[in-house]
Every structure is written in structure tokens, then in C-alpha cells.
Design a protein around this motif. Structure first.
Motif, PDB file in Angstrom:
ATOM      1  N   GLU A 269     -65.301  80.434  83.800  1.00 16.45           N
ATOM      2  CA  GLU A 269     -64.232  79.825  84.587  1.00 16.45           C
ATOM      3  C   GLU A 269     -63.127  79.416  83.609  1.00 16.45           C
ATOM      4  O   GLU A 269     -63.143  78.314  83.063  1.00 16.45           O
ATOM      5  CB  GLU A 269     -64.757  78.620  85.353  1.00 16.45           C
ATOM      6  CG  GLU A 269     -65.827  78.967  86.363  1.00 16.45           C
ATOM      7  CD  GLU A 269     -66.508  77.723  86.890  1.00 16.45           C
ATOM      8  OE1 GLU A 269     -65.981  77.136  87.851  1.00 16.45           O
ATOM      9  OE2 GLU A 269     -67.541  77.340  86.305  1.00 16.45           O
ATOM     10  N   LEU A 270     -62.175  80.330  83.398  1.00 12.62           N
ATOM     11  CA  LEU A 270     -61.157  80.114  82.366  1.00 12.62           C
ATOM     12  C   LEU A 270     -60.307  78.879  82.618  1.00 12.62           C
ATOM     13  O   LEU A 270     -59.985  78.153  81.677  1.00 12.62           O
ATOM     14  CB  LEU A 270     -60.278  81.350  82.237  1.00 12.62           C
ATOM     15  CG  LEU A 270     -60.944  82.555  81.583  1.00 12.62           C
ATOM     16  CD1 LEU A 270     -60.016  83.758  81.591  1.00 12.62           C
ATOM     17  CD2 LEU A 270     -61.379  82.231  80.169  1.00 12.62           C
ATOM     18  N   GLU A 271     -59.936  78.627  83.863  1.00  5.89           N
ATOM     19  CA  GLU A 271     -59.095  77.452  84.132  1.00  5.89           C
ATOM     20  C   GLU A 271     -59.821  76.165  83.750  1.00  5.89           C
ATOM     21  O   GLU A 271     -59.244  75.281  83.124  1.00  5.89           O
ATOM     22  CB  GLU A 271     -58.667  77.404  85.596  1.00  5.89           C
ATOM     23  CG  GLU A 271     -57.687  76.275  85.838  1.00  5.89           C
ATOM     24  CD  GLU A 271     -57.002  76.333  87.182  1.00  5.89           C
ATOM     25  OE1 GLU A 271     -56.390  75.320  87.545  1.00  5.89           O
ATOM     26  OE2 GLU A 271     -57.056  77.376  87.858  1.00  5.89           O
ATOM     27  N   LYS A 272     -61.091  76.066  84.104  1.00  2.62           N
ATOM     28  CA  LYS A 272     -61.880  74.886  83.745  1.00  2.62           C
ATOM     29  C   LYS A 272     -61.950  74.748  82.223  1.00  2.62           C
ATOM     30  O   LYS A 272     -61.804  73.656  81.684  1.00  2.62           O
ATOM     31  CB  LYS A 272     -63.290  75.010  84.317  1.00  2.62           C
ATOM     32  CG  LYS A 272     -64.190  73.836  84.005  1.00  2.62           C
ATOM     33  CD  LYS A 272     -65.604  74.049  84.502  1.00  2.62           C
ATOM     34  CE  LYS A 272     -65.679  73.729  85.967  1.00  2.62           C
ATOM     35  NZ  LYS A 272     -67.050  73.735  86.485  1.00  2.62           N
TER      36      LYS A 272
ATOM     37  N   SER B 280     -62.487  88.496  76.254  1.00  2.58           N
ATOM     38  CA  SER B 280     -61.753  88.536  77.519  1.00  2.58           C
ATOM     39  C   SER B 280     -62.710  88.906  78.651  1.00  2.58           C
ATOM     40  O   SER B 280     -63.749  89.513  78.426  1.00  2.58           O
ATOM     41  CB  SER B 280     -60.599  89.535  77.433  1.00  2.58           C
ATOM     42  OG  SER B 280     -61.083  90.800  77.088  1.00  2.58           O
TER      43      SER B 280
ATOM     44  N   ALA C 238     -68.757  77.786  81.398  1.00  3.93           N
ATOM     45  CA  ALA C 238     -67.594  76.955  81.051  1.00  3.93           C
ATOM     46  C   ALA C 238     -68.016  75.523  80.733  1.00  3.93           C
ATOM     47  O   ALA C 238     -67.572  74.943  79.731  1.00  3.93           O
ATOM     48  CB  ALA C 238     -66.563  76.985  82.171  1.00  3.93           C
TER      49      ALA C 238
ATOM     50  N   VAL D 144     -59.838  76.044  79.877  1.00  2.51           N
ATOM     51  CA  VAL D 144     -58.518  75.746  79.298  1.00  2.51           C
ATOM     52  C   VAL D 144     -58.134  74.282  79.522  1.00  2.51           C
ATOM     53  O   VAL D 144     -57.623  73.615  78.630  1.00  2.51           O
ATOM     54  CB  VAL D 144     -57.440  76.688  79.892  1.00  2.51           C
ATOM     55  CG1 VAL D 144     -56.048  76.237  79.523  1.00  2.51           C
ATOM     56  CG2 VAL D 144     -57.679  78.119  79.420  1.00  2.51           C
ATOM     57  N   ARG D 145     -58.370  73.792  80.716  1.00  2.00           N
ATOM     58  CA  ARG D 145     -58.009  72.401  81.026  1.00  2.00           C
ATOM     59  C   ARG D 145     -58.905  71.385  80.314  1.00  2.00           C
ATOM     60  O   ARG D 145     -58.483  70.271  80.041  1.00  2.00           O
ATOM     61  CB  ARG D 145     -58.066  72.165  82.527  1.00  2.00           C
ATOM     62  CG  ARG D 145     -56.972  72.877  83.283  1.00  2.00           C
ATOM     63  CD  ARG D 145     -57.049  72.557  84.775  1.00  2.00           C
ATOM     64  NE  ARG D 145     -56.098  73.311  85.534  1.00  2.00           N
ATOM     65  CZ  ARG D 145     -54.837  72.962  85.730  1.00  2.00           C
ATOM     66  NH1 ARG D 145     -54.376  71.861  85.174  1.00  2.00           N
ATOM     67  NH2 ARG D 145     -54.035  73.714  86.458  1.00  2.00           N
TER      68      ARG D 145
END
Length: 154
Positions: free
Chosen positions: A136-139, A122, A103, A141-142
Motif C-alpha cells: 500500500e504505497l500511499e500508507k 516497483s 506496508a 509514503v505517508r
């Protein structure tokens, strides 16, 4: 969606990465889009030296060289395959290969190349074979300053 000038494709050879490549080709426009292929070697490979009490220093070094050679060979094969697909479609191609946290590396490369769009595969389904490395998708995306497309499972 407007055609991206710089499309960052994260691709390391998995089935999810191949689905991401297909999705990237659907959004790329020949003569307009440069596809930037980002291949990240996860940081856990740094410790792959075959360390245990049975190995001496020369055995560890030989094994480390073997692993590095295999990684390099696999990476070159993936880079060449994606580049070939771009040439077939008339897309400009660039590649970036980095070692590190997936990420964090994608965020850095996206900023460096000025990505207009990032495409990834995915996450692997439970039980599917593959490396124990997850994005780490949240990291991601943010932290991205551009849209992120995640390809559906193949």
C-alpha cells in the motif's frame, strides 16, 4: 544525498525486489551504511491450510507444515543471497523477517531500526506472475519518517 547509515531494503525475491537491491547497493557506502534486509511474509499465507471438505485434520496439518517449510526455505535462500551481495561490497548486513501486512510491517521496521532510507521495488505490472500481495504505497509514503526510493521496473 548523504550516505545513509541504515538503509532498509525490502526484498522478497521478485524481479522488482532484485531491482531494489541493485538500487540499494548504489546508495550504500561500505564502512558507513548498514543494509537492513526486511523480508515480509504477507498475512494471507496464514490461511494456507488446504481446507476443503476432502481434507481431514491430519492432512491439513501436514499441508500447513509443508507450506511453512517451503516459505522458510525460500526466505532463508533470499536472506543468504542478499547477505552475500552485501559481503561482496563490504556492507554491514542485518536481516528482519516478519509476518504481516507489508506496508504496516515496513513502517514498523523502519522506525525500529532508525532507517535513513527505504528502498523497495516497483509494483508488479499487470499480467506479471507473482503473489497477489501489494504494497500500500500511499500508507507507506505517508507513514515513513525518511526518504523512500522505488526501483524502476527491471
Amino acid at each position: 544525498m548523504k550516505a545513509p547509515l541504515k538503509l532498509l531494503l525490502c526484498h522478497h525475491g521478485s524481479s522488482g525486489a532484485r531491482a531494489a537491491e541493485t538500487l540499494a547497493h548504489e546508495h550504500a557506502v561500505p564502512g558507513t551504511t548498514t543494509l537492513v534486509h526486511c523480508l515480509v511474509v504477507p498475512e494471507f499465507w496464514a490461511g494456507m491450510q488446504g481446507d476443503d471438505w476432502l481434507n481431514n485434520a491430519s492432512t491439513r496439518d501436514a499441508f500447513g507444515s509443508y507450506v511453512e517449510g517451503m516459505l522458510e526455505s525460500d526466505a532463508k535462500r533470499e536472506l543468504a543471497a542478499v547477505e552475500s551481495g552485501c559481503k561482496e561490497r563490504g556492507l554491514a548486513y542485518e536481516s528482519v523477517m516478519r509476518f504481516g501486512n507489508p506496508a504496516e510491517t515496513v513502517l514498523a521496521v523502519a522506525a525500529e531500526v532508525g532507517a535513513d532510507l527505504v528502498v523497495i521495488g516497483s509494483p508488479r505490472r499487470k499480467g506479471e506472475q507473482g503473489l497477489n500481495s501489494r504494497m500500500e504505497l500511499e500508507k507507506l509514503v505517508r507513514g515513513l519518517a525518511c526518504p523512500l526510493l522505488i526501483a524502476a521496473h527491471p
